[in-house]
Design a protein around this motif. Structure first.
Motif, PDB file in Angstrom:
ATOM      1  N   SER A  33       0.884  -1.297  -0.051  1.00  0.00           N
ATOM      2  CA  SER A  33      -0.161   0.001   0.275  1.00  0.00           C
ATOM      3  C   SER A  33       0.980   1.234   0.068  1.00  0.00           C
ATOM      4  O   SER A  33       1.915   1.360   0.291  1.00  0.00           O
ATOM      5  CB  SER A  33      -0.912   0.020   1.197  1.00  0.00           C
ATOM      6  N   TYR A  35       0.652   5.414   1.108  1.00  0.00           N
ATOM      7  CA  TYR A  35      -0.053   6.442   1.921  1.00  0.00           C
ATOM      8  C   TYR A  35       0.861   7.710   1.672  1.00  0.00           C
ATOM      9  O   TYR A  35       1.983   7.867   1.551  1.00  0.00           O
ATOM     10  CB  TYR A  35      -0.189   6.233   3.274  1.00  0.00           C
ATOM     11  N   GLN A  37       1.155  11.522   3.578  1.00  0.00           N
ATOM     12  CA  GLN A  37       0.882  12.404   4.568  1.00  0.00           C
ATOM     13  C   GLN A  37       1.555  13.738   4.362  1.00  0.00           C
ATOM     14  O   GLN A  37       2.870  13.838   4.475  1.00  0.00           O
ATOM     15  CB  GLN A  37       1.674  11.882   5.924  1.00  0.00           C
ATOM     16  N   PRO A  43      -2.136  10.617   7.611  1.00  0.00           N
ATOM     17  CA  PRO A  43      -1.661   9.555   6.575  1.00  0.00           C
ATOM     18  C   PRO A  43      -3.074   9.513   5.630  1.00  0.00           C
ATOM     19  O   PRO A  43      -4.073   9.069   6.440  1.00  0.00           O
ATOM     20  CB  PRO A  43      -1.017   8.351   6.998  1.00  0.00           C
ATOM     21  N   PHE A  45      -4.883   7.078   2.100  1.00  0.00           N
ATOM     22  CA  PHE A  45      -4.628   5.857   1.596  1.00  0.00           C
ATOM     23  C   PHE A  45      -4.400   6.561   0.119  1.00  0.00           C
ATOM     24  O   PHE A  45      -5.460   7.278  -0.371  1.00  0.00           O
ATOM     25  CB  PHE A  45      -5.894   4.943   1.775  1.00  0.00           C
ATOM     26  N   TYR A  48      -3.195   0.475  -3.431  1.00  0.00           N
ATOM     27  CA  TYR A  48      -2.965  -0.834  -3.048  1.00  0.00           C
ATOM     28  C   TYR A  48      -2.724  -1.878  -4.246  1.00  0.00           C
ATOM     29  O   TYR A  48      -3.485  -1.735  -5.278  1.00  0.00           O
ATOM     30  CB  TYR A  48      -3.980  -1.389  -2.081  1.00  0.00           C
TER      31      TYR A  48
END
Lengths: 111, 111
Positions: A33, A35, A37, A43, A45, A48
């Protein structure tokens, strides 16, 4: 245990393309995955990958090669707002259903 | 709006005190997690829970405790046994193994 390696910092200019790599070592791999931030924020998503290949979501794409234990996040048409930290994460080994995160790549987009 | 709420946003702890960080979600997710983030670092797993009344230790559980009495709530207590608690604490929840939703975090400082 699990370990993930990604570059600590990447710099690019607005409108360019940047690739953030991630290599991992884990038992019982279930997927990779990504993420994003922003400083001081939560964070969020991005993508994936469970199978080999490229997944595209707008300006962002993510790639996985399970045989190489390697993946990358590709950001196209960079914008200033893309300046943030990007983390790759893997699902832990069998029986431990939680994400293990890399140390993050700080992306700085310059005008 | 569905989401995860962490409170307080900032918390100050004196030496030897226990403090509790709140995490509430209305996403109807079974799984909840606590992560710790130090400056310029990735997220490290403290505790996680896959179902009410059950939780497991993560990689850095020493000095922390949790409870999961309700599906919506997963509070984290930072005890006096945690010698270096100053950090950014993030709570997350998920319905699948592929995507986690994070709260806005609690920044804990020891004074």
């Amino acid at each position: 245990g699990q370990s993930l390696e990604q570059p600590s910092e990447v710099t690019a200019v607005e409108g360019a393309i940047v690739q953030i790599n991630c290599t991992y070592q884990t038992s019982g791999f279930y997927g990779l995955s990504w993420y994003q931030q922003h400083d001081g924020g939560a964070p969020t998503f991005l993508s994936y990958n469970a199978l080999d290949g490229l997944e595209e979501t707008g300006r962002f794409s993510s790639f996985l090669s399970r045989s190489d234990s390697y993946g990358y996040l590709l950001l196209q048409e960079l914008q200033m707002k893309d300046s943030a930290s990007y983390f790759c994460a893997v699902r832990d080994q069998t029986g431990r259903r939680a994400l293990t995160f890399g140390s993050g790549t700080r992306l700085q987009v310059q005008p | 709006d569905g989401g995860i709420t962490q409170s307080p946003k900032y918390l100050f702890r004196k030496e030897g005190q226990n403090v509790t960080l709140s995490c509430e979600q209305n996403l109807n997710h079974d799984a909840m997690y606590w992560y710790r983030q130090d400056p310029g670092q990735g997220l490290r797993l403290i505790y996680y829970s896959q179902i009410v009344n059950d939780f497991q230790k993560g990689d850095i559980a020493e000095g922390y405790s949790v409870s999961r009495e309700k599906k919506e709530s997963f509070p984290l207590t930072v005890t006096s046994a945690q010698k270096n608690p100053t950090a950014f604490y993030l709570c997350a929840s998920s319905a699948t193994d592929t995507e986690a939703f994070f709260g806005q975090g609690t920044r804990l400082t020891v004074v």
